[in-house]
Write a protein that holds these residues in place. Structure first.
Motif, PDB file in Angstrom:
ATOM      1  N   CYS A  24       0.836  -1.208   0.000  1.00 59.04           N
ATOM      2  CA  CYS A  24       0.000   0.000   0.000  1.00 59.04           C
ATOM      3  C   CYS A  24       0.868   1.254   0.000  1.00 59.04           C
ATOM      4  CB  CYS A  24      -0.934  -0.008   1.202  1.00 59.04           C
ATOM      5  SG  CYS A  24      -2.161  -1.340   1.181  1.00 59.04           S
ATOM      6  N   GLU A  27       2.123   1.807  -3.409  1.00 60.15           N
ATOM      7  CA  GLU A  27       1.085   2.398  -4.260  1.00 60.15           C
ATOM      8  C   GLU A  27       0.996   3.902  -4.013  1.00 60.15           C
ATOM      9  OE1 GLU A  27      -2.280   2.747  -6.877  1.00 60.15           O
ATOM     10  OE2 GLU A  27      -0.647   1.300  -6.669  1.00 60.15           O
ATOM     11  N   SER A  30       3.740   5.521  -5.788  1.00 55.74           N
ATOM     12  CA  SER A  30       3.548   5.453  -7.240  1.00 55.74           C
ATOM     13  C   SER A  30       2.603   6.545  -7.735  1.00 55.74           C
ATOM     14  CB  SER A  30       3.009   4.078  -7.626  1.00 55.74           C
ATOM     15  OG  SER A  30       2.668   4.021  -8.997  1.00 55.74           O
TER      16      SER A  30
END
Length: 474
Positions: A24, A27, A30
């Motif tokens: 997570c 992410e 990202s």
């Protein structure tokens, strides 16, 4: 909302949870934005109010609502994410906030179960703008760090955390793992039982003793000249007790005394709580259908079966109360026009009998077409004529002139929206703002042609007596 096919609580190891949280965080790096991570798990039967009692901290916001007769209760505390708004578009702004948040949410667990996944809890004032120095903003939305809910025989616990790309994953893992263990085998021994305070030492009418009868007489004059058909005028009484109020002691009494109502507590984290037991649902959306109701017209309960039946019969035959109820029903139908809803409701009102009062009640339901959101319904329905008046604009203008205090959360829409667009809102009536040794209680009555100031004052007294009897051991 992203729903990866993993269950970090299913494998029941801290390593699995840490690996999930590390993904997570990756992410978040990202996409360049923190991710709201929501972890749900089915647990053995838990009582949401008992959990809140055990974890209660006066310095943390909380939201609690329970309707025993409907078989559900939910409690959440602390803040994972929060949003405040004001102005005429506050519900539209809240909808945009929810959409943005869900776009950056990673949720796992049994998400099809009731109350699983992230929930957005609302504390909304009656007015679009809050007075300076008020206990709550005009609208507050929060996702709690933890949530426990029960519907029927199922219980779901949810942990929510806002995870940036540089989050200390080991620390977050340890916190969530401790919560996982706590809710998996909850220990209620930490709860500190709090009794309700004794009877009030004094009561102060906000605005003065003559303010309400004068306001009713003025409203009747304005109704007679055709300014509006109905206005709901409220009173506020500030009670002072020798001991401090404690939300948990009050809530235990409310849910036992009023199982048909929404017992609720909304805390601002600064020691003030808005508490009550509301009989009025504003709107519920579930399974592709919306449910609301017209609630207006009141009569007391009797001491005996015969006396109670006589009061109920008189209410069902009261021209004044039936007219007031019809105004509410017609207004709801009119406000929902244009949404392509095929409303379903009975031709005549039913009787809703609560512990201390009878009401005229007409349930309304409809299938919800695509593109219509629960907050669209809230924005259109609030304030209903049962708490504002009709027609809306002149009635609300009169209310602002004639009432001697700002309502705050009183008669505002309180409730929640889930990650699937469903949710439930009730109207914050039969309520009080508690702050230390004081409780400011609110009660209103609908003023229409034929209303009598003395009877409307007596109706509000009846509501006050029931509320203060719930808040204290009077």
């Amino acid at each position: 909302m992203k729903t990866p096919p993993v269950n970090p609580t299913g494998s029941a190891t801290p390593e699995a949870l840490r690996g999930f949280l590390a993904q997570c965080a990756a992410e978040a790096r990202s996409v360049g934005r923190p991710q709201l991570v929501s972890i749900s798990m089915a647990v053995d039967n838990l009582d949401p109010l008992a959990v809140l009692e055990s974890i209660f901290e006066p310095g943390e916001p909380h939201f609690y609502a329970e309707r025993p007769a409907a078989g559900f209760g939910v409690a959440g505390a602390e803040v994972a994410v929060e949003f405040n708004a004001a102005g005429a578009d506050r519900f539209a702004a809240a909808r945009a906030f929810i959409d943005r948040t869900l776009a950056d949410t990673i949720a796992v667990g049994p998400l099809a179960e009731p109350f699983a996944g992230p929930h957005f809890f609302f504390a909304a004032g009656f007015a679009d703008d809050a007075p300076a120095g008020g206990a709550f903003p005009a609208l507050r939305v929060q996702v709690p760090r933890w949530q426990v809910a029960r519907r029927g025989d199922g219980t779901i616990a949810v942990a929510n955390v806002l995870l940036p790309g540089d989050a200390p994953v080991d620390l977050v893992t340890a916190k969530i793992w401790r919560a996982h263990g706590k809710f998996g085998a909850f220990d209620y021994s930490r709860a500190k039982q709090k009794a309700r305070p004794s009877a009030p030492q004094r009561a102060e009418e906000i605005g003065g003793a003559e303010a309400y009868p004068m306001a009713v007489r003025q409203a009747l004059a304005e109704i007679a000249r055709g300014d509006y058909q109905k206005v709901v005028l409220a009173r506020a009484l500030r009670y002072t007790t020798a001991e401090e109020f404690h939300p948990m002691g009050v809530l235990n009494h409310l849910r036992q005394r009023y199982p048909e109502c929404y017992s609720f507590s909304i805390a601002n984290g600064r020691g003030q709580s808005f508490i009550g037991a509301s009989p009025e649902r504003l709107v519920r959306v579930a399974g592709g259908r919306m449910h609301t109701a017209a609630l207006a017209g009141s009569a007391p309960r009797g001491e005996t079966a015969s006396e109670d039946a006589a009061w109920a019969q008189a209410l069902l035959q009261s021209e004044k109360d039936l007219r007031e109820h019809r105004l509410v029903l017609d207004s709801i139908v009119g406000r929902l026009a244009g949404l392509d809803l095929k409303l379903e409701h009975a031709a005549q009102p039913r009787l809703l009998g609560l512990a201390n009062v009878h009401h005229l009640h007409t349930p309304i339901s409809a299938s919800l077409p695509a593109g219509v959101d629960i907050l669209d319904l809230v924005a259109r329905l609030h304030p209903t004529p049962a708490v504002g008046g009709a027609p809306q604009a002149p009635a609300l203008a009169a209310l602002q002139r004639l009432e001697a205090f700002p309502r705050g959360l009183y008669a505002g829409p309180q409730g929640w929206v889930d990650h699937q667009g469903g949710g439930e809102f009730f109207v914050g009536i039969r309520s009080a703002l508690i702050d230390g040794r004081t409780a400011t209680a609110y009660a209103g009555a609908g003023i229409v042609a034929g209303s009598e100031p003395e009877k409307e004052f007596a109706e509000t007294d009846l509501k006050f007596n029931a509320l203060i009897g719930a808040l204290t051991q009077s």
